[in-house]
Design a protein around this motif. Structure first.
Motif, short mmCIF file in Angstrom:
data_model
loop_
_atom_site.label_atom_id
_atom_site.label_comp_id
_atom_site.label_asym_id
_atom_site.label_seq_id
_atom_site.Cartn_x
_atom_site.Cartn_y
_atom_site.Cartn_z
N GLU A 90 6.71 -12.62 1.52
CA GLU A 90 7.58 -12.35 2.64
C GLU A 90 8.66 -11.39 2.20
O GLU A 90 9.53 -11.75 1.42
CB GLU A 90 8.18 -13.65 3.15
N GLY A 91 8.59 -10.15 2.62
CA GLY A 91 9.59 -9.17 2.24
C GLY A 91 8.97 -8.04 1.45
O GLY A 91 7.75 -7.91 1.39
N GLU A 92 9.80 -7.21 0.83
CA GLU A 92 9.30 -6.03 0.15
C GLU A 92 9.68 -6.01 -1.31
O GLU A 92 10.84 -6.15 -1.66
CB GLU A 92 9.87 -4.77 0.81
N ILE A 122 18.99 -14.96 7.55
CA ILE A 122 18.66 -14.38 6.24
C ILE A 122 17.15 -14.46 6.06
O ILE A 122 16.52 -13.57 5.52
CB ILE A 122 19.42 -15.11 5.11
N GLU A 128 13.97 -4.54 -0.62
CA GLU A 128 14.40 -4.98 0.69
C GLU A 128 15.77 -4.37 0.97
O GLU A 128 16.67 -4.49 0.15
CB GLU A 128 14.47 -6.51 0.65
N PRO A 129 15.94 -3.68 2.10
CA PRO A 129 17.25 -3.07 2.35
C PRO A 129 18.35 -4.12 2.41
O PRO A 129 18.16 -5.16 3.02
CB PRO A 129 17.08 -2.38 3.70
N PRO A 130 19.48 -3.87 1.78
CA PRO A 130 20.56 -4.85 1.81
C PRO A 130 21.11 -5.05 3.22
O PRO A 130 21.23 -4.10 3.97
CB PRO A 130 21.62 -4.27 0.88
N ARG A 131 21.41 -6.31 3.57
CA ARG A 131 21.92 -6.60 4.90
C ARG A 131 23.36 -7.12 4.89
O ARG A 131 23.94 -7.32 5.92
CB ARG A 131 20.96 -7.55 5.63
N PHE A 132 23.89 -7.42 3.73
CA PHE A 132 25.33 -7.74 3.58
C PHE A 132 25.81 -8.98 4.31
O PHE A 132 26.90 -8.99 4.88
CB PHE A 132 26.19 -6.54 3.99
N THR A 144 17.53 -11.36 -0.08
CA THR A 144 18.03 -10.25 0.75
C THR A 144 17.09 -9.10 0.67
O THR A 144 17.44 -7.99 0.92
CB THR A 144 19.42 -9.73 0.35
N HIS A 145 16.12 -9.28 0.59
CA HIS A 145 15.74 -8.33 -0.34
C HIS A 145 14.28 -7.95 -0.29
O HIS A 145 13.42 -8.57 -0.07
CB HIS A 145 15.97 -8.91 -1.69
N LEU A 194 19.79 -9.97 -6.47
CA LEU A 194 20.47 -10.26 -7.73
C LEU A 194 19.56 -11.15 -8.57
O LEU A 194 18.75 -11.90 -8.05
CB LEU A 194 21.81 -10.93 -7.42
N SER A 196 12.74 -11.48 1.61
CA SER A 196 13.83 -11.21 2.56
C SER A 196 15.01 -12.09 2.24
O SER A 196 16.15 -11.72 2.42
CB SER A 196 13.47 -11.49 4.01
N SER A 213 16.71 -3.25 -8.33
CA SER A 213 16.54 -4.28 -7.33
C SER A 213 17.76 -4.44 -6.43
O SER A 213 18.88 -4.34 -6.90
CB SER A 213 16.29 -5.60 -8.06
N THR A 214 17.50 -4.72 -5.15
CA THR A 214 18.63 -5.05 -4.28
C THR A 214 18.86 -6.55 -4.26
O THR A 214 19.76 -7.04 -3.59
CB THR A 214 18.42 -4.56 -2.83
#
Lengths: 430, 258
Positions: free
Chosen positions: A15-17, A62, A38-42, A420-421, A255, A417, A252-253
């Motif tokens: 699930e996610g990239e 999230i 995964e693009p950061p969503r903050f 985040t990520h 942590l 995801s 990586s986006t």
């Protein structure tokens, strides 16, 4: 020295990239790196200034696969900050909701995402052409989990009925009765799933993991407990950040979490939970695990599919127990008074420990939020598995090797995801 | 003679995966859907991929990075029909709250090394980047509506997804109005139908997952909410949820900023 590069551009069925890079020098794996694009969503940034009561609905977003986990960690952390505790039937209903998410999320991973690896298909739809009954069992089980989420939460994805202090509306005993009938059938299907999964062909790969999970005095952990480990850690959720920390790496986006003391990796999720809490499983789940050939601990990540099946069985059993004992509480939630404070909580998402911390201002606004999802905690272990296992597979044909690497990552059911990520495999043989 | 099945692709941009999961949540219909269309690209569900042109692309998520802004152009070129699914794809999602803030400050709050992060200052819906053939609303989308979109596609007709308010669904469901009866703040009167009025059925106010309905009267609702005792800051926040960047909600929220 041979030069060879294998690249998997997009790791599927996670699930996610994310992407994966393995470096081999003279037949030895020198590096294995997991990257998350995964693009950061903050989330932790835009939570600032929102009301404490908004955290369960916002943090659910999230992850669409485990929204309940986010809602549960959020409500417990807020209640910690506000100095209240939810007990009795409301607490039991929260466990019931969590049972729904475990059943739904684990059944999705076991049958739709992980089983195709063992049976040699690209995905569940291809698998269904030859194993229709198997896929239908999986979908039926998943649907039973979703039935809990729909009744108690209002819908499958991003349930709407959870609030700090309890629920908006509580179900009646009569509403829960048809759910019990369905869960009895699901429990049979879960037992069959444990037996089926036990018969799969597992690579003999083990690792001396540092398991970390919640442990509760009487229950298999969902919402509450102390954070314990196979190497003797025993902490309250408030002490999480004293022992664990996250690093930010360039690739990586998400942590990367590790132990503060020595920078070592640790493992959260089904294997850790099971290995630290076998004695807390229901007798039926324990017996099924034994029959499946599992010991009281399990350190082969490929067997995580069996452990997930045991947890699904437990969750069905526990959900039925909760429904049988349910007495409608007088109020769907307890009263809350905003105050300044800090609250911590850790709960067991299907993929492992999920930590939240919030600092609130006097009027109950969020001044600071910190969220540590399971996948960011497991990244280091995923990389260690790849480093440890890939060496033995280097003589396999290219496509099969690549597939094994992907499977090694999918063992973790990584919810990217969440962190985040997504995943790309690049094998650099020097 | 067998007609070739339409080729379906599912794409992800900045999102939580919940809307594409809704397809897998169609437990009773999933195998039938997989028989009616060729699932040619759906990495969350399968590692098998078919390259080339797709008859229909379902797009989840919003555009938040330079890489994704370029990728959506490629997805559009390769899709005969492009359907966006969910609040992230149709309105920028909850992550569009960054549009009101300084994204550099946001990056510094979350990441130890902001210099490693490549991101745009805004989170924007797909339709701000490429032409979109149909938008399915929701945070998350409703799986019955997703099946309707797929059925309509197979029948070469327009999907039926009413643009009236959640209030209509509340009446159809027989809910007592939470705002009139209990004074509970509710976005139902201005929110696009599709969820089935779940929140009022669970004794809480609508919080706007499906975004603005057709022609919403947002100022009038704000007046009503203020009369219920909602202060300006709370009002602004109430409009700034999962569809904060959708124009009617964005503009109304702005009226309550100090």
């Amino acid at each position: 020295m041979t030069t060879k590069t294998i690249k998997v551009n997009y790791l599927a069925r996670v699930e996610g990239e994310g992407g994966l890079r393995v470096v081999v020098r003279n037949g030895v794996v020198t590096k294995a790196e997991l990257s998350i694009f995964e693009p950061p969503r903050f989330f932790e940034a835009f939570l600032r200034g929102r009301a404490f009561s908004e955290a369960p609905d916002i943090t659910a977003r999230i992850c669409g696969i485990c929204p309940v986990a986010y809602q549960m960690s959020a409500v417990h952390a807020m209640e910690d900050a506000l100095g209240v505790r939810v007990t009795g039937a409301l607490r039991a209903l929260r466990r019931l909701l969590y049972c729904g998410e475990w059943i739904e999320s684990h059944a999705l991973h076991i049958y739709l995402l992980h089983a195709p690896d063992f049976l040699g298909y690209a995905g569940a739809v291809d698998m269904a052409r030859e194993h229709r009954a198997l896929v239908e069992t999986g979908l039926g089980l998943k649907q039973a989990g979703n039935a809990i989420l729909t009744l108690l939460g209002g819908r499958e994805v991003h349930p709407i009925n959870v609030r700090v202090g309890g629920f908006y509306r509580m179900p009646s005993r009569r509403e829960l009765a048809p759910l019990a009938e369905r869960l009895e059938r699901a429990r049979e299907a879960a037992l069959a799933t444990v037996r089926w999964a036990a018969g799969l062909d597992f690579p003999e790969r083990r690792h001396d993991y540092h398991f970390v999970a919640l442990r509760h005095a009487a229950e298999y952990p969902f919402n509450e407990g102390r954070i314990v480990s196979s190497r003797g850690l025993d902490l309250s959720p408030a002490e999480f950040e004293d022992s664990f920390e996250e690093d930010h790496v360039e690739r990586s986006t998400a942590l990367h979490a590790h132990l503060k003391a020595d920078g070592s990796s640790y493992l959260v999720g089904p294997l850790a939970r099971y290995s630290l809490n076998f004695d807390r499983l229901s007798p039926l789940a324990q017996a099924a695990a034994r029959e499946a050939g599992l010991g009281a601990t399990c350190a082969n990540p490929f067997q995580s599919i069996v452990v997930r099946a045991v947890e699904v069985l437990y969750a069905c059993d526990e959900a039925l127990r909760i429904i049988a004992a349910y007495e409608e509480p007088d109020h769907p939630s307890i009263p809350l008074t905003p105050r300044a404070g800090i609250g911590h909580a850790a709960t067991e998402a299907p993929r492992g420990l999920l930590y939240h911390r919030y600092r609130l201002t006097e009027d109950g606004a969020i001044a600071e939020a910190r969220i540590v999802p399971p996948t960011s905690q497991n990244q280091a272990s995923i990389e260690a598995d790849l480093k440890n296992f890939v060496g033995g597979w280097l003589d396999l044909p290219e496509e099969e090797l690549r597939h094994r690497c992907e499977q090694t990552v999918r063992n973790y059911d990584p919810c990217i995801s969440c962190s985040t990520h997504f995943l790309r495999l690049e094998l650099d043989r020097g | 003679m067998t007609r070739q099945r339409p080729r379906l692709a599912v794409w992800k941009f900045a999102s939580c995966d919940g809307c594409q999961l809704s397809l897998l949540d169609c437990e009773d219909e999933l195998l039938a859907v997989a028989g009616a269309v060729e699932i040619a690209y759906f990495p969350e569900a399968t590692r098998g991929t078919v390259r080339g042109i797709y008859d229909v692309s379902l797009v989840e998520g919003s555009i938040t990075t330079p890489h994704d802004a370029a990728r959506i152009l490629d997805v559009r070129r390769r899709s005969r029909q492009l359907i966006t699914i969910g609040a992230c794809a149709t309105a920028g999602g909850i992550q569009a709250l960054r549009n009101l803030a300084d994204v550099r400050e946001y990056t510094a709050i979350v990441y130890a090394r902001p210099d490693y992060i490549q991101t745009l200052a805004t989170s924007t819906p797909i339709a701000e980047h490429v032409s979109v053939d149909f938008e399915l609303r929701g945070c998350p989308i409703n799986k019955r509506q997703l099946l309707e979109v797929l059925a309509a596609l197979l029948a070469h007709r327009r999907p039926v997804t009413p643009a009236h308010s959640v209030c209509m669904e509340c009446k159809a469901r027989g809910n007592v109005c939470v705002m009139v009866a209990q004074g509970t703040p509710c976005l139902g009167p201005v929110t696009h139908a599709g969820c089935g009025a779940i929140c009022p059925a669970y004794a809480r106010g609508c919080y706007g997952c499906f975004g603005p309905m057709e022609m919403p009267n947002a100022p009038s609702l704000s007046e009503h909410l203020a009369a219920l005792g909602m202060d300006r800051a709370t009002l602004a926040r109430f409009w700034r949820g999962f569809n904060a960047h959708a124009a009617p909600f964005r503009e109304e929220a702005h009226c309550h900023d100090d």
